[in-house]
Design a protein around this motif. Sequence first.
Motif, mmCIF file in Angstrom:
data_model
loop_
_atom_site.group_PDB
_atom_site.id
_atom_site.type_symbol
_atom_site.label_atom_id
_atom_site.label_comp_id
_atom_site.label_asym_id
_atom_site.label_seq_id
_atom_site.Cartn_x
_atom_site.Cartn_y
_atom_site.Cartn_z
ATOM 1 N N GLY A 205 59.940 60.378 55.099
ATOM 2 C CA GLY A 205 59.485 59.268 54.263
ATOM 3 C C GLY A 205 58.027 58.931 54.454
ATOM 4 O O GLY A 205 57.325 58.603 53.493
ATOM 5 N N GLY A 206 57.555 58.966 55.702
ATOM 6 C CA GLY A 206 56.136 58.814 55.991
ATOM 7 C C GLY A 206 55.577 57.413 55.984
ATOM 8 O O GLY A 206 54.376 57.226 56.194
ATOM 9 N N CYS A 207 56.399 56.368 55.746
ATOM 10 C CA CYS A 207 55.864 55.006 55.660
ATOM 11 C C CYS A 207 55.360 54.536 57.024
ATOM 12 O O CYS A 207 55.965 54.829 58.061
ATOM 13 C CB CYS A 207 56.939 54.044 55.167
ATOM 14 S SG CYS A 207 57.577 54.407 53.519
ATOM 15 N N SER B 190 54.046 47.826 55.784
ATOM 16 C CA SER B 190 53.136 47.457 54.698
ATOM 17 C C SER B 190 53.357 48.292 53.446
ATOM 18 O O SER B 190 52.872 47.936 52.371
ATOM 19 C CB SER B 190 51.688 47.629 55.158
ATOM 20 O OG SER B 190 51.407 49.009 55.392
ATOM 21 N N GLY B 191 54.057 49.401 53.577
ATOM 22 C CA GLY B 191 54.224 50.322 52.461
ATOM 23 C C GLY B 191 53.182 51.414 52.437
ATOM 24 O O GLY B 191 53.304 52.374 51.672
ATOM 25 N N ALA B 192 52.158 51.275 53.271
ATOM 26 C CA ALA B 192 51.133 52.315 53.342
ATOM 27 C C ALA B 192 51.735 53.593 53.920
ATOM 28 O O ALA B 192 52.599 53.548 54.797
ATOM 29 C CB ALA B 192 49.970 51.849 54.206
ATOM 30 N N GLY B 193 51.266 54.722 53.420
ATOM 31 C CA GLY B 193 51.681 56.013 53.947
ATOM 32 C C GLY B 193 52.959 56.568 53.369
ATOM 33 O O GLY B 193 53.296 57.727 53.629
ATOM 34 N N CYS B 194 53.710 55.778 52.607
ATOM 35 C CA CYS B 194 54.988 56.260 52.072
ATOM 36 C C CYS B 194 54.757 57.488 51.192
ATOM 37 O O CYS B 194 53.829 57.513 50.374
ATOM 38 C CB CYS B 194 55.677 55.182 51.251
ATOM 39 S SG CYS B 194 56.278 53.769 52.205
ATOM 40 N N LEU B 195 55.616 58.479 51.364
ATOM 41 C CA LEU B 195 55.506 59.707 50.580
ATOM 42 C C LEU B 195 55.503 59.397 49.092
ATOM 43 O O LEU B 195 54.776 60.002 48.314
ATOM 44 C CB LEU B 195 56.667 60.639 50.918
ATOM 45 C CG LEU B 195 56.759 61.934 50.119
ATOM 46 C CD1 LEU B 195 55.587 62.849 50.460
ATOM 47 C CD2 LEU B 195 58.079 62.638 50.392
ATOM 48 N N THR B 196 56.322 58.440 48.688
ATOM 49 C CA THR B 196 56.323 57.957 47.317
ATOM 50 C C THR B 196 56.574 56.461 47.353
ATOM 51 O O THR B 196 57.307 55.960 48.214
ATOM 52 C CB THR B 196 57.383 58.685 46.467
ATOM 53 O OG1 THR B 196 57.333 58.200 45.131
ATOM 54 C CG2 THR B 196 58.778 58.506 47.022
#
Length: 496
Positions: free
Chosen positions: A308-310, A315-321
């Motif tokens: 997922g990468g969040c 904060s929602g930053a970095g999320c894959l989508t």
Amino acid sequence: MNEFNWLKTLAASLMLLTATGTVRAVPTIDGTASVADGYTLLSTQNTDTQFGNVTNPDPIRGFGSEIDQVFGKIEGGRLYVVMAGNMETNFNKLDVYIDSVAGGMNQIDGANLPLDVDGFCCGGSGSTNGAFQNSNGLKFDAGFAADYFLSFTHGFEKLRPDLPDQLEFYAASAHYADMTQGTAGAVVSAGMQLAQRGLPQVLRGSTADFNIDGRVNGEDFLIWQRNFGAMNANRTQGDASGNGMVGGEDLATWQAAYGFDASTTPIDQNYFAPLNDVDNSNSLLGPSLLGLSQGDLIDKNYALGANGGCNVDNSGAGCLTRELEFALPVDVANDPNNTWSHRNMENTIGLQMAFDNSNIAGVNGGPDYFNPTAGDPANVTSGIEFSIPLSQIGNPAALSDIRLSLFVNNGDHNYLANQFSGEGILLGNLGGNGSGGSGAFNDLRDIDLGLFAGNQFVTLTVPALAAAASAVPEPSSLALLAFAATAIIGSRRRKS
């Protein structure tokens, strides 16, 4: 028993297991009770829906809700259920009450049940309300006492007020609560899916895809050309901007998007889930989310994990989508009031699900609710499918009965439709035809299902080996073991 006789018994037992079909298929969680899944039909209901009749075979979008049939199965220590029918994409609920252990509630007592179940339905998470408080007073049939609760819904969500409309996205979600522990019972916002049939994908599109086939090409230009100058137009007529007119700005949007293909678009681009047009959701299937299988739910653990990468600050930053942000906990540092609509999802119960809203058969839309339907509910096998471990519904004993009451409720859990599992009620919506619901108390205290003919629940018996079924080898493995045992017997005979 000597060794030779033991081997003979083993070989015979393995062959019997293989031949009699004791080893059964584990259902594919795709929203359909297929023949290969081995489901048992539990009920076919007879009442035309007053919550809208679906005529569009899109697997997501549907302007109606109905229950046609219910199928069930227990396999590998899990309960599998299919509600065959439809759920409107307006956050109406499929509420499922489960009677699986001794005790339970025959009438919902919201004051003695957990708060905040599906909290965003009823004033927002952290409020004093929830599904149980809004369904307070609902009385089930005699012989049914609820122990556990599940609720399923889908529609189009919006992450942040300041984000563009293209980030309004499709999501199906599920909630769970343990009713056996009073107000201390577990409450779980289990997770979401971003595409139909439990597929681990996202929907992608372009406002210039006028024929909604997942591509922007010459066919879309011809639609724009034929409708140039039209007023009160929509996207299917060439209005890419959404201003109700087909003009030069729509051609510019088409030119910029020319060559778009939903299946190959980058995963974090081309968000699109319009609210007012009929979509071909099959064509809008975009890239896959890594690390998920069909039927799996997306929760905060997935969003914050490697796939997922969040960022861990929520904060929602970095999320894959960007859609993955929806599953995160509240960002207390930057958004303590949760205006970003984070849902803090965590699938601690091992739930799986899938929505297939493509059914256009089944019961009709009335207006004759007082006579059995002239439709064909017995032909419907697609709808909402879910699977939950027996351990999450009290580990019901072998050969005991699990009873399930499934029904269509409104978005706030306090206005019942006339669509139930079981035998049908031959009546209009229970929430508004004199039987009560959403009255002065804004709950369901005047509704008594025992007043209607038949049982508005279905029953499934736990097989003797349900808990151990997951440890049984596949039929091919059993056959090999049987062959090996037979070979050993032959070898023993030759040596003797």
